[in-house]
Design a protein around this motif. Structure first.
Motif, PDB file in Angstrom:
ATOM      1  N   LYS A 196       0.790  -1.359   0.012  1.00 12.55           N
ATOM      2  CA  LYS A 196      -0.028  -0.040   0.144  1.00 12.55           C
ATOM      3  C   LYS A 196       0.897   1.373  -0.049  1.00 12.55           C
ATOM      4  O   LYS A 196       0.332   2.594  -0.134  1.00 12.55           O
ATOM      5  N   GLN A 197       2.084   1.098   0.052  1.00 11.43           N
ATOM      6  CA  GLN A 197       2.877   2.332  -0.077  1.00 11.43           C
ATOM      7  C   GLN A 197       2.949   3.024  -1.427  1.00 11.43           C
ATOM      8  O   GLN A 197       2.910   2.548  -2.371  1.00 11.43           O
ATOM      9  N   THR A 198       2.885   4.329  -1.249  1.00 13.76           N
ATOM     10  CA  THR A 198       2.829   5.097  -2.420  1.00 13.76           C
ATOM     11  C   THR A 198       4.148   5.202  -3.004  1.00 13.76           C
ATOM     12  O   THR A 198       5.289   5.482  -2.413  1.00 13.76           O
ATOM     13  N   ASN A 199       4.444   4.920  -4.422  1.00  8.36           N
ATOM     14  CA  ASN A 199       5.388   5.128  -5.204  1.00  8.36           C
ATOM     15  C   ASN A 199       5.391   6.447  -5.644  1.00  8.36           C
ATOM     16  O   ASN A 199       4.677   6.905  -6.339  1.00  8.36           O
ATOM     17  N   ILE A 200       6.692   7.296  -5.833  1.00  6.93           N
ATOM     18  CA  ILE A 200       6.738   8.365  -6.540  1.00  6.93           C
ATOM     19  C   ILE A 200       7.938   7.930  -7.309  1.00  6.93           C
ATOM     20  O   ILE A 200       8.945   7.761  -6.954  1.00  6.93           O
ATOM     21  N   ASN A 201       8.055   8.514  -8.718  1.00  8.11           N
ATOM     22  CA  ASN A 201       8.650   8.449  -9.899  1.00  8.11           C
ATOM     23  C   ASN A 201       8.970   9.541 -10.573  1.00  8.11           C
ATOM     24  O   ASN A 201       8.015  10.269 -10.735  1.00  8.11           O
ATOM     25  N   THR A 202      10.232   9.803 -10.773  1.00 11.46           N
ATOM     26  CA  THR A 202      10.457  11.191 -11.710  1.00 11.46           C
ATOM     27  C   THR A 202      11.109  10.461 -13.194  1.00 11.46           C
ATOM     28  O   THR A 202      11.849   9.554 -13.072  1.00 11.46           O
ATOM     29  N   MET A 203      10.871  11.220 -14.360  1.00 18.38           N
ATOM     30  CA  MET A 203      11.206  10.696 -15.252  1.00 18.38           C
ATOM     31  C   MET A 203      11.511  11.947 -16.398  1.00 18.38           C
ATOM     32  O   MET A 203      11.146  12.885 -15.949  1.00 18.38           O
ATOM     33  N   LEU A 204      12.220  11.640 -17.241  1.00 14.04           N
ATOM     34  CA  LEU A 204      12.674  12.650 -18.561  1.00 14.04           C
ATOM     35  C   LEU A 204      12.731  11.934 -19.632  1.00 14.04           C
ATOM     36  O   LEU A 204      13.198  10.899 -19.934  1.00 14.04           O
ATOM     37  N   GLU A 205      11.760  12.596 -20.449  1.00 14.03           N
ATOM     38  CA  GLU A 205      11.571  11.949 -21.831  1.00 14.03           C
ATOM     39  C   GLU A 205      11.776  12.731 -22.883  1.00 14.03           C
ATOM     40  O   GLU A 205      11.558  13.904 -22.884  1.00 14.03           O
ATOM     41  N   PHE A 206      12.429  12.042 -24.091  1.00 16.31           N
ATOM     42  CA  PHE A 206      12.627  12.922 -25.306  1.00 16.31           C
ATOM     43  C   PHE A 206      11.761  12.042 -26.409  1.00 16.31           C
ATOM     44  O   PHE A 206      11.883  11.019 -26.415  1.00 16.31           O
TER      45      PHE A 206
END
Length: 268
Positions: A196-206
């Motif tokens: 139940k833990q919230t995942n936080i992801n950061t991304m960079l896309e081209f």
């Protein structure tokens, strides 16, 4: 003991997959087998032709047929022509044909295709099979996951058709090569203690494209943040910025908001 082993493997696989749910591009991994996902994609982008902004909405339903095959149906709406109207629909399919898995890493490759039909007037040289042009797209994608970092890249070919009663302009190229490069990292939690833990992801896309007939091209950069709640709900927030373009485009800079919920073991 066997039950605990199955739970442990499922836990690891769910957390690994969470690192490669990119906002603008599709990774080589598929939707979970037997799952049904409902997604609402929204964007508010700068309109270079009419001024102001264009608001677009794309409801989607995804079906994970098995671990190697998934399909998705989409519909497209926007307010580009003085009113919020239905523009078209599309079908997408992906087949994962190669996979090398380890406990905290994997490498996967997949082939994908998309077919769309659209009734909007064609006002730009850029080809967008996912929302603005009738036509098809076919490509390959490769994704590498190592612990908390995922890298993914794709290349595809697009062919545009007439949009309903609107003929494709003779001075525009109908064929294009599309290419993407995406990187994502799990930022939170540092250590898993619960599903139940919230995942936080950061991304960079081209995201880029080149028209094959005339060589005109563009390249966008898209930073984003993603929240995965209770391993089922997903919230994506992204900002697109045009880095370069030698072709006419209606919508460039702006924000994206995607909401998705996955129902597991629906068709198994």
């Amino acid at each position: 003991m066997r039950y605990l082993s199955v739970v442990f493997i499922l836990f690891i696989s769910l957390q690994i997959d969470a690192q490669e749910l990119f906002v603008m591009t599709e990774p080589a991994s598929n939707a979970p087998a037997g799952s049904i996902g409902a997604r609402l994609g929204q964007s508010l982008l700068k309109n270079k032709i009419n001024g102001g902004s264009t608001y677009s909405v794309a409801p989607e339903v995804t079906w994970g047929i098995n671990k190697n095959v998934m399909v998705r149906a989409s519909s497209y709406f926007d307010d580009m022509n003085d009113g919020f109207d239905y523009r078209g629909a599309g079908l997408y399919a992906k087949y994962r044909f190669f996979s090398v898995d380890d406990l905290q890493s994997h490498f996967r490759m997949a082939a994908y295709g998309r077919y769309s039909w659209n009734n909007a007037e064609i006002k730009q040289e850029a080809i967008d099979i996912n929302g603005m042009n009738s036509g098809y797209e076919a490509g390959l994608v490769a994704t590498q996951l190592i612990k908390k970092v995922a890298l993914s890249s794709s290349v595809s070919y697009s062919q545009a058709f007439n949009n309903g009663d609107y003929s494709f302009p003779n001075n525009h190229g109908k064929r294009a090569v599309n290419y993407t490069l995406s990187a994502g990292r799990l930022m939170y939690p540092k250590k898993y203690t619960s599903f139940k833990q919230t995942n936080i992801n950061t991304m960079l896309e081209f995201v880029g494209q080149t028209i094959t007939e005339n060589g005109q091209s563009y390249l966008d950069v898209v930073p984003s943040v993603q929240f995965i709640i209770n391993s089922q709900a997903r919230i994506d927030l992204a900002y697109k910025k045009e880095l370069y373009s030698s072709m006419s485009r209606i919508n460039t800079d702006g924000v994206f908001l995607k909401l998705e919920y996955t129902f597991f073991n629906v068709t198994q």
